[in-house]
Design a protein around this motif. Structure first.
Motif, PDB file in Angstrom:
ATOM      1  N   SER A 177       7.143   7.186  -6.228  1.00  0.00           N
ATOM      2  CA  SER A 177       6.112   8.121  -5.790  1.00  0.00           C
ATOM      3  C   SER A 177       5.232   8.580  -6.941  1.00  0.00           C
ATOM      4  O   SER A 177       4.138   9.072  -6.717  1.00  0.00           O
ATOM      5  CB  SER A 177       6.747   9.321  -5.108  1.00  0.00           C
ATOM      6  N   ALA A 178       5.697   8.434  -8.184  1.00  0.00           N
ATOM      7  CA  ALA A 178       4.860   8.857  -9.311  1.00  0.00           C
ATOM      8  C   ALA A 178       4.201   7.666  -9.997  1.00  0.00           C
ATOM      9  O   ALA A 178       3.688   7.799 -11.097  1.00  0.00           O
ATOM     10  CB  ALA A 178       5.691   9.643 -10.315  1.00  0.00           C
ATOM     11  N   LEU A 179       4.235   6.507  -9.342  1.00  0.00           N
ATOM     12  CA  LEU A 179       3.770   5.290 -10.021  1.00  0.00           C
ATOM     13  C   LEU A 179       2.556   4.663  -9.345  1.00  0.00           C
ATOM     14  O   LEU A 179       2.303   4.881  -8.163  1.00  0.00           O
ATOM     15  CB  LEU A 179       4.907   4.258 -10.060  1.00  0.00           C
ATOM     16  N   ASP A 180       1.830   3.846 -10.129  1.00  0.00           N
ATOM     17  CA  ASP A 180       0.671   3.151  -9.572  1.00  0.00           C
ATOM     18  C   ASP A 180       1.137   1.912  -8.804  1.00  0.00           C
ATOM     19  O   ASP A 180       2.299   1.520  -8.902  1.00  0.00           O
ATOM     20  CB  ASP A 180      -0.274   2.764 -10.706  1.00  0.00           C
ATOM     21  N   PRO A 181       0.245   1.278  -8.017  1.00  0.00           N
ATOM     22  CA  PRO A 181       0.677   0.165  -7.163  1.00  0.00           C
ATOM     23  C   PRO A 181       1.326  -0.985  -7.926  1.00  0.00           C
ATOM     24  O   PRO A 181       2.256  -1.603  -7.427  1.00  0.00           O
ATOM     25  CB  PRO A 181      -0.631  -0.297  -6.502  1.00  0.00           C
ATOM     26  N   ILE A 182       0.844  -1.274  -9.146  1.00  0.00           N
ATOM     27  CA  ILE A 182       1.396  -2.420  -9.870  1.00  0.00           C
ATOM     28  C   ILE A 182       2.832  -2.124 -10.316  1.00  0.00           C
ATOM     29  O   ILE A 182       3.735  -2.941 -10.135  1.00  0.00           O
ATOM     30  CB  ILE A 182       0.496  -2.777 -11.074  1.00  0.00           C
ATOM     31  N   SER A 183       3.054  -0.903 -10.856  1.00  0.00           N
ATOM     32  CA  SER A 183       4.414  -0.531 -11.244  1.00  0.00           C
ATOM     33  C   SER A 183       5.307  -0.463 -10.015  1.00  0.00           C
ATOM     34  O   SER A 183       6.483  -0.843 -10.064  1.00  0.00           O
ATOM     35  CB  SER A 183       4.421   0.823 -11.939  1.00  0.00           C
ATOM     36  N   THR A 184       4.732   0.004  -8.894  1.00  0.00           N
ATOM     37  CA  THR A 184       5.505   0.071  -7.661  1.00  0.00           C
ATOM     38  C   THR A 184       5.969  -1.325  -7.254  1.00  0.00           C
ATOM     39  O   THR A 184       7.131  -1.543  -6.916  1.00  0.00           O
ATOM     40  CB  THR A 184       4.644   0.669  -6.527  1.00  0.00           C
ATOM     41  N   LEU A 185       5.043  -2.284  -7.343  1.00  0.00           N
ATOM     42  CA  LEU A 185       5.388  -3.657  -6.995  1.00  0.00           C
ATOM     43  C   LEU A 185       6.519  -4.154  -7.890  1.00  0.00           C
ATOM     44  O   LEU A 185       7.480  -4.773  -7.418  1.00  0.00           O
ATOM     45  CB  LEU A 185       4.148  -4.540  -7.156  1.00  0.00           C
ATOM     46  N   GLN A 208       5.194   1.437   4.438  1.00  0.00           N
ATOM     47  CA  GLN A 208       5.055   0.017   4.113  1.00  0.00           C
ATOM     48  C   GLN A 208       6.145  -0.392   3.131  1.00  0.00           C
ATOM     49  O   GLN A 208       6.700  -1.482   3.218  1.00  0.00           O
ATOM     50  CB  GLN A 208       3.682  -0.270   3.476  1.00  0.00           C
ATOM     51  N   GLN A 209       6.445   0.540   2.205  1.00  0.00           N
ATOM     52  CA  GLN A 209       7.477   0.216   1.232  1.00  0.00           C
ATOM     53  C   GLN A 209       8.826   0.022   1.926  1.00  0.00           C
ATOM     54  O   GLN A 209       9.536  -0.942   1.658  1.00  0.00           O
ATOM     55  CB  GLN A 209       7.592   1.327   0.198  1.00  0.00           C
ATOM     56  N   ALA A 210       9.143   0.925   2.834  1.00  0.00           N
ATOM     57  CA  ALA A 210      10.397   0.791   3.562  1.00  0.00           C
ATOM     58  C   ALA A 210      10.420  -0.554   4.284  1.00  0.00           C
ATOM     59  O   ALA A 210      11.423  -1.277   4.258  1.00  0.00           O
ATOM     60  CB  ALA A 210      10.553   1.937   4.549  1.00  0.00           C
ATOM     61  N   ALA A 211       9.290  -0.906   4.919  1.00  0.00           N
ATOM     62  CA  ALA A 211       9.236  -2.163   5.658  1.00  0.00           C
ATOM     63  C   ALA A 211       9.394  -3.352   4.716  1.00  0.00           C
ATOM     64  O   ALA A 211      10.028  -4.345   5.057  1.00  0.00           O
ATOM     65  CB  ALA A 211       7.917  -2.254   6.414  1.00  0.00           C
ATOM     66  N   ARG A 212       8.807  -3.231   3.498  1.00  0.00           N
ATOM     67  CA  ARG A 212       8.846  -4.354   2.560  1.00  0.00           C
ATOM     68  C   ARG A 212      10.235  -4.570   1.983  1.00  0.00           C
ATOM     69  O   ARG A 212      10.714  -5.684   1.913  1.00  0.00           O
ATOM     70  CB  ARG A 212       7.857  -4.107   1.419  1.00  0.00           C
ATOM     71  N   VAL A 213      10.872  -3.477   1.532  1.00  0.00           N
ATOM     72  CA  VAL A 213      12.057  -3.698   0.699  1.00  0.00           C
ATOM     73  C   VAL A 213      13.378  -3.588   1.463  1.00  0.00           C
ATOM     74  O   VAL A 213      14.391  -4.095   0.995  1.00  0.00           O
ATOM     75  CB  VAL A 213      12.130  -2.725  -0.495  1.00  0.00           C
TER      76      VAL A 213
END
Lengths: 258, 357
Positions: A177-185, A208-213
């Motif tokens: 939640s404290a990170l940018d999209p690239i770090s999130t990826l 979307q994150q829940a769905a992805r991971v």
């Protein structure tokens, strides 16, 4: 390595306030389970009951059972310190120890528990940093302070620190939640790799994150502000996002409320 | 098309739009200039009016400066800017009011103390010196201060540190509240009362003699609440996330405190202890009661009378002659230097140990 978590009839309190009410669920080993739900519904509180971090808070108290394979975490004579060595945790905001270098941060869990074998430590630090996909970025500056890294790197450093003690289960409280999209990826990829070795539970506000991971998703909700949070349903992620059994889940996921 | 654009341009230039974002401003040197004017006026009024106190001159200048700033800024820049300037000026004036006495005190001590301060003065005692004549030194007092303050720190720093750790990390409920209350009460104990307490307890009831150690105990009483308070504040500044991170790694609480919490706060804790040392280094009342004072060198703080720098200053001043005044000023200079060095060391440690970025 990975263990199954079996929760039955779990309620958690802050003083006299009941934050979550009567939750039962099973978390499968070597899988990713995601917790979603509106703010204040008790996802994080529930997560923290899984490694006895809830009681660190003033007035924190738990009723019910959390079975780790066949041991009750809240059974008599269970030492919370050993529980936390078995069930590791990554927090919402990256929190590397500011007085320690990158190397010392990763080694902290072992060193502070009295493990000082230098050669093994080097190996474990390298393995953990590689496991957290951080090794290539920091291998030349292991003695630099950990707080000098970027936010995303710090969070991966915290993941490396958590997996260095070889826990059975890894709890993640909104790790991106404290990170940018690239770090999130980067972290989501990492979660995909880690699930072959650990049981992973992740709290997220990003559907979307829940769905992805995740393999399974649990939806938490609360009747009103001030009421305790409840588990609405838990099912395979695919089903939760395509065909949930409860109307509230569908409303939340499709953005009709919350 | 391009012709019209060119033709339009001069019209725009001729009537520039009225800007709502720009306002007339005083030049940047205005505050300094006003201060200079106010100073000159202050001196002028002082000379013409025949006021003999320089303090009065300064205060007149300060008031004039505030008034001039307010009037000029409100006529040129408007009320909001005038309020801003006035507030800034008031802060500057207050700053100067606070700094001027400090600077003057340092200067005075430096000038008067440097007269007899030399290697001989630092390495000899007053033993056998006729007090009316120049000569003698503060070696015995220096030893006394170092030993008494050192012992007091050895007693008070660990006790204070542990108390603060208890209050921040463990204490809940009545005991913690009671301790906080008594620490607050202790902060307000006058030094003479601490001295009287040790006098009645240690010297009168337990029948021990005067010694540096008795003085150190009284100093420790004065020092402890300061250490507790500053350490408490520093420990509270350590983010809770760090404690949780450590606990979540399966590190026991006591080890978390020793290896994570205290190292993170060590800079601030050291600074606090050093400031407490500086505070007690200047105490003379307990020394007067418990260490008794002496002109001779006594290296043993556990037996017999000693001297100390504040006591020495008091003693020499009370003698009331030219030579003893000089010695008192020189000792005061040494005391100030001692405290200042401690402060610098504390800052150095704080910077060196501060969490790295």
């Amino acid at each position: 390595m990975a263990k199954r978590i079996d929760v039955s009839g779990l309620s958690a309190y802050y003083g006299s306030f009941r934050a979550i009410d009567d939750i039962s669920m099973t978390v499968e080993p070597r899988s990713v389970t995601a917790f979603i739900g509106p703010s204040g519904c008790g996802k994080s509180t529930f997560l923290r009951t899984l490694n006895r971090m809830h009681e660190v808070t003033n007035g924190g108290r738990v009723e019910g059972k959390v079975m780790l394979d066949d041991e009750d975490l809240y059974g008599p004579g269970v030492d919370p310190v050993s529980v936390r060595r078995t069930v590791g945790m990554v927090f919402q905001r990256p929190n590397p120890f500011p007085t320690m270098s990158i190397y010392e941060n990763v080694a902290a869990g072992l060193r502070l528990n009295g493990d000082h074998r230098k050669k093994d430590l080097d190996e474990i630090v390298e393995r953990s940093l590689k496991g957290a996909n951080l090794w290539n970025e920091v291998k030349d500056r292991l003695n630099r302070p950990g707080s000098g890294l970027s936010g995303g790197q710090q969070q991966r450093l915290c993941i490396a620190r958590a997996i260095a003690v070889e826990p059975q289960v890894l709890l993640m409280d909104e790790p991106c939640s404290a990170l940018d999209p690239i770090s999130t990826l980067a972290i989501e990829d990492l979660i995909g790799e880690l699930k072959s070795r650990f049981t992973i539970v992740i709290v997220t506000h990003n559907m979307q994150q829940a769905a992805r991971v995740s393999d399974r998703t649990a939806f938490f909700n609360l009747a009103e502000v001030g009421a305790p949070g409840k588990l609405v349903e838990i099912d395979d992620t695919e089903r939760i996002f395509s065909n949930p059994t409860v109307q509230a889940t569908e409303d939340y996921i499709s953005g009709r409320f919350g | 098309m391009s012709r019209t654009a060119v033709a339009d341009a001069p019209v725009d230039r001729a009537a520039p739009p009225v800007s709502t974002l720009r306002q007339p401003r005083l030049p940047r040197w205005a505050p300094l200039g006003l201060a200079a004017v106010a100073a000159v006026l202050g001196i002028g009024i002082g000379l013409v009016g025949g006021l003999d106190s320089r303090l009065q001159w300064g205060l007149i200048a300060a008031v004039l400066y505030l008034g001039l700033t307010a009037v000029l800024a409100s006529t040129v820049e408007g009320t909001r800017q005038a309020k801003d300037r006035l507030a800034t000026s008031v802060i500057w004036v207050c700053f100067l009011l606070a700094v001027v006495p400090l600077a003057s005190l340092l200067w005075e001590t430096l000038v008067r103390g440097a007269k007899v301060l030399d290697g001989y003065f630092l390495t000899h005692s007053m033993s056998g010196v006729i007090t009316l004549e120049p000569g003698g030194g503060i070696y015995h007092a220096l030893i006394g201060t170092l030993e008494q303050v050192g012992l007091a720190t050895l007693i008070a720093a660990p006790l204070g540190l542990l108390t603060a750790v208890y209050l921040v990390e463990y204490g809940t409920g009545r005991l913690a509240k009671a301790i906080t209350f008594f620490v607050d009460v202790m902060t307000g104990i006058p030094s003479i009362v601490a001295g009287l307490f040790i006098l009645s307890f240690w010297i009168i009831i337990l029948d021990f003699g005067y010694s540096g150690f008795a003085g150190a105990m009284a100093l420790a009483i004065l020092m402890m609440p300061i250490v507790v308070r500053s350490t408490e504040e520093m420990l509270k500044l350590v983010p809770n996330e760090l404690r949780e991170a450590s606990l979540a790694l399966g590190v026991p609480k006591w080890k978390t405190i020793i290896k994570v919490v205290l190292p993170t706060a060590v800079g601030g804790i050291t600074t606090g202890i050093m400031l407490a040392v500086a505070r007690i280094a200047g105490e003379s009342a307990p020394i007067l009661l418990l260490v008794f004072g002496s002109a001779e060198i006594n290296n043993n703080p556990f037996d017999g009378a000693q001297s100390s720098l504040p006591y020495f200053i008091y003693e020499q001043w009370a003698l009331g002659n030219e030579a003893s005044y000089d010695r008192a000023w020189a000792a005061a200079l040494v005391l100030i230097a001692f405290v200042m060095i401690l402060n610098l060391v504390a800052r150095g440690i704080a910077r060196w140990k501060a969490p790295k970025h």
